[in-house]
Enzyme design. Structure first.
Site, PDB file in Angstrom:
ATOM      1  N   GLN A 259       0.835  -1.200   0.000  1.00 18.78           N
ATOM      2  CA  GLN A 259       0.000   0.000   0.000  1.00 18.78           C
ATOM      3  C   GLN A 259       0.868   1.247   0.000  1.00 18.78           C
ATOM      4  OE1 GLN A 259      -3.339   0.283  -0.523  1.00 18.78           O
ATOM      5  NE2 GLN A 259      -2.834  -1.839  -0.954  1.00 18.78           N
ATOM      6  N   HIS A 262       2.190   2.944  -3.177  1.00 20.04           N
ATOM      7  CA  HIS A 262       1.273   3.614  -4.115  1.00 20.04           C
ATOM      8  C   HIS A 262       1.472   5.116  -4.106  1.00 20.04           C
ATOM      9  CE1 HIS A 262      -1.475   0.898  -6.091  1.00 20.04           C
ATOM     10  NE2 HIS A 262      -1.641   0.196  -4.999  1.00 20.04           N
ATOM     11  N   GLU A 327      -9.889   0.488   3.948  1.00 21.80           N
ATOM     12  CA  GLU A 327     -10.174   0.072   2.574  1.00 21.80           C
ATOM     13  C   GLU A 327      -9.831  -1.414   2.411  1.00 21.80           C
ATOM     14  OE1 GLU A 327      -7.503   1.887  -0.155  1.00 21.80           O
ATOM     15  OE2 GLU A 327      -8.639   1.309  -1.934  1.00 21.80           O
ATOM     16  N   HIS A 328      -8.586  -1.788   2.811  1.00 19.88           N
ATOM     17  CA  HIS A 328      -8.141  -3.182   2.754  1.00 19.88           C
ATOM     18  C   HIS A 328      -7.868  -3.671   4.159  1.00 19.88           C
ATOM     19  CE1 HIS A 328      -6.541  -1.247  -1.012  1.00 19.88           C
ATOM     20  NE2 HIS A 328      -7.148  -2.280  -1.559  1.00 19.88           N
ATOM     21  N   ASP A 361      -5.699  -7.012  -5.851  1.00 23.65           N
ATOM     22  CA  ASP A 361      -5.511  -5.930  -6.823  1.00 23.65           C
ATOM     23  C   ASP A 361      -5.602  -6.417  -8.257  1.00 23.65           C
ATOM     24  OD1 ASP A 361      -5.223  -3.831  -5.100  1.00 23.65           O
ATOM     25  OD2 ASP A 361      -3.051  -4.052  -4.903  1.00 23.65           O
ATOM     26  N   HIS A 420     -53.437  14.840  -4.584  1.00 26.66           N
ATOM     27  CA  HIS A 420     -53.039  13.475  -4.243  1.00 26.66           C
ATOM     28  C   HIS A 420     -54.251  12.692  -3.743  1.00 26.66           C
ATOM     29  CE1 HIS A 420     -48.974  15.094  -4.362  1.00 26.66           C
ATOM     30  NE2 HIS A 420     -48.452  13.904  -4.113  1.00 26.66           N
TER      31      HIS A 420
END
Lengths: 436, 436
Positions: A259, A262, A327-328, A361, A420
């Protein structure tokens, strides 16, 4: 060195709260520039797209050159090695198989009044996928966005991918071909988003735009939201690893670094009840950071945003992870399935020591576009649902309308919505008189 | 008189495109004011909320008075008539039954490599529902937002509803009670959204905010999006009726007016192959507009945004409706089920002459929070999915990792993500050496 916390420390709660609140991304304020670009494209169409591409991507295009021809794609794809092609094909096949299982069922039933109720899913007609140029131009992301769209049944799927100075990534074109993309435009930035949302003489507008991008692309997506649908606005990536028992510290170190490499604003967190394992992982990270090609990026991420948290128990680790909503999430523990039961918020869970996040991934099957920045508390990864919408269905019989219509008329009156109520009462009056 | 179009007219395409592009709403630019309010609430908490409530709602509150007590709610609820209570209870029961059917299943399976894959749905932990004060304070909307949240399993559900000058709508409180809302705050506007998103000393923050509101509320929701999840930003309401065969023009007129009476910027469109029916409906609308309580609002909507379109066939009508992608679509035709097959974009479909749209607003069962402004092309009405998120699951065995790991390593290398590749290769090396 990353932050080192222990839940036994008196100041733990304060430090953990600070960690949760850490701002990892400074988004430059490009909103005014983006608004101007969108307006240019809306009013001048292709001419504006061509000018902006010349300016930002140093690339001169004619209107008929905005899209790759099939022959151009063929020529680029021919450059891909057999090994890479086979890997991409395996990834595409596995992603397709996973997402096919997501396809939801339509439903229709009769209730006790005789009313028919239900819903039906239909695909978005046309979708546009943004693919960044340069370093972050990932063929895997093309698959992860395009395949769910095709599985959902999107009829027309286009890609916009800038080619700065004419540089093309053959793998991106191959991924687009494998995923069934209809057209690939060699345009990028806010001008590409505007062209996809509003259309030009040569670019037919789409209904939904997905895919990652830089600050200009993100700002443009926010601006065109409403005119078209968009996916989430992704932030920097993050991973949280819960580890315990006899684990290989180097494997965990590599997962954390996968990670961290990145982006300098990515975040990698290790949570473990085993302090000696924690120290071993930190040492393994240090060792790996000496040789990794992206050691500057990964090192900055680890130093600035990394954290190691020692807990009293695995349950305490799960509870902290739920507050992060990563996230992960990797569960490198003896009983990952059991621990997963305690997880309430995470984008994706990777179970056991043989499931490095990198599998997800590329070739695992589940989507790698996942909620970042704690948004797994309220949102999900990309899926076929992003390219489907649900239409609800209702059909009353005269008997059903007699049974539930009076309550509708009562509530309409309470809300002072006379028409209505009348729309129901006029039908009930006719039914009671036996008229059609 | 509304616009009258025929697909046989030479200028039809131009006029229809103009109708599609019509801007029906001028949203005032309140963004700067809203940003300041949010900042106030973030930094000063309850004190800011109390000051802003005094200023905007002319209501003095103590911190402990921000929420209604159970006794206060009991006292208000006691004012509701038995008929209204029964109607609300019927609506709640039917909405609950419909949304229970939406609950998705978790999944887990093994693929041919031995890898376990799947997903799991979990609810958002805490949700906040905004309910406008004054005229647009609809108890039916409380049910439509709160019931899907409770069905999804949201643990803590709160309502924010301003009470300008202290004016309370007992039906809103009863709807909240019936739907299982935990706390009702008597606050509104951007300050309520900020308090729900960021929390104060007395208000615990939530993870997701839904519900309609004025321009301030909408701007505040856009601003806190990311910090929390939000539902769609709703625009003015719309209905499209496709009619043919022997229909009662007055019923159709009332259905068109039941949208038009919501808001001068609402839109009502009739599409029919039968020109005489079209003229009869227009005459019926004129007649109803003489007596309707909200005739000024409904008349303005019909005059400014209403349209009647005569087509060559029902299929042509369906195709035009798909281009509009209406929030509400009524099929008042002989074979509504058959025609529904041709509909690709609509928020909700009401089938047959005995299903006025107003049934769906209250007691039908499906949600009445639906995509407006043509966004049914890419989005869906509110549902349990708005209060659930999906976590993907993946678990490799050593054999599975051997089968698909090499492809992941290849793609990682192609993307220049070395640690990604190493995290796989280190495990494969150990497996090949027979080491753990």
């Amino acid at each position: 060195m990353p932050q080192f916390l222990s839940t036994r420390d008196a100041d733990f709660e304060a430090r953990f709260t600070a960690l949760l609140g850490m701002k990892r991304e400074d988004s430059p304020d490009v909103d005014a520039a983006v608004a101007a670009i969108i307006e240019e494209v809306r009013t001048r169409g292709d001419a504006a797209v061509i000018e902006l591409t010349a300016r930002f991507d140093r690339l001169a295009l004619a209107p008929e050159g905005l899209a790759f021809t099939e022959a151009e794609i063929d020529a680029e794809i021919a450059k891909v090695s057999a090994e890479e092609r086979a890997a991409l094909e395996l990834a595409a096949e596995r992603i397709r198989a996973y997402h096919r299982r997501q396809m939801p069922a339509d439903a229709m039933w009769q209730d006790i009044t005789g009313a028919t109720l239900g819903w039906r899913f239909t695909p978005v007609s046309a979708a546009g996928l943004y693919v960044p140029g340069g370093l972050a131009s990932y063929p895997s992301s093309v698959l992860m966005n395009a395949i769910p769209a095709k599985v959902a049944g999107v009829e027309r799927l286009v890609v916009a991918c800038p080619t700065p100075g004419g540089a093309v990534n053959p793998l991106v074109l191959l991924a687009a071909r494998l995923a069934g993309v209809d057209t690939v435009y060699r345009i990028g930035g806010a001008q590409a988003i505007a062209a996809l949302a509003y259309g030009t003489a040569t670019i037919t507008p789409v209904d939904k735009i997905t895919g990652p991008g830089n600050a200009y692309v993100a700002a443009a997506k926010r601006r065109v939201f409403g005119k078209v649908g968009i996916d989430m606005i992704a932030g920097p990536s993050e991973i949280l690893v819960i580890a315990d028992g006899p684990q290989n510290p180097d494997w965990i170190a590599l997962d954390l670094m996968s990670q961290a490499e990145h982006d300098a604003s990515a975040q990698a967190i290790l949570v473990t009840p085993d302090e000696s394992l924690a120290r071993a992982v930190v040492a393994a990270v240090e060792a790996r950071l000496e040789t990794l090609a992206r050691r500057e990026i990964a090192g900055a991420s680890w130093r600035d945003f990394g954290a190691v948290i020692v807990t009293r128990s695995l349950s305490e680790a799960a509870a902290l992870s739920n507050r992060v909503a990563p996230e992960h999430l990797e569960l490198c523990v003896d009983d990952p399935d059991g621990l997963a039961e305690e997880i309430t918020h995470a984008g994706a869970i990777f179970l056991g020591a043989y499931t490095p996040e990198a599998i997800g991934d590329y070739v695992g099957g589940p989507n790698h576009v996942l909620p970042t920045a704690r948004s797994a508390r309220f949102s999900s990864g990309l899926s076929v649902f992003d390219f489907l919408k649900r239409t609800t269905l209702a059909k009353m019989t005269p008997a059903a309308l007699k049974a539930i219509g009076p309550a509708a008329a009562t509530l309409a009156r309470s809300e002072s919505l006379e028409a209505h109520g009348l729309s129901v009462l006029a039908r009930l009056a006719a039914l009671n008189e036996g008229e059609p």
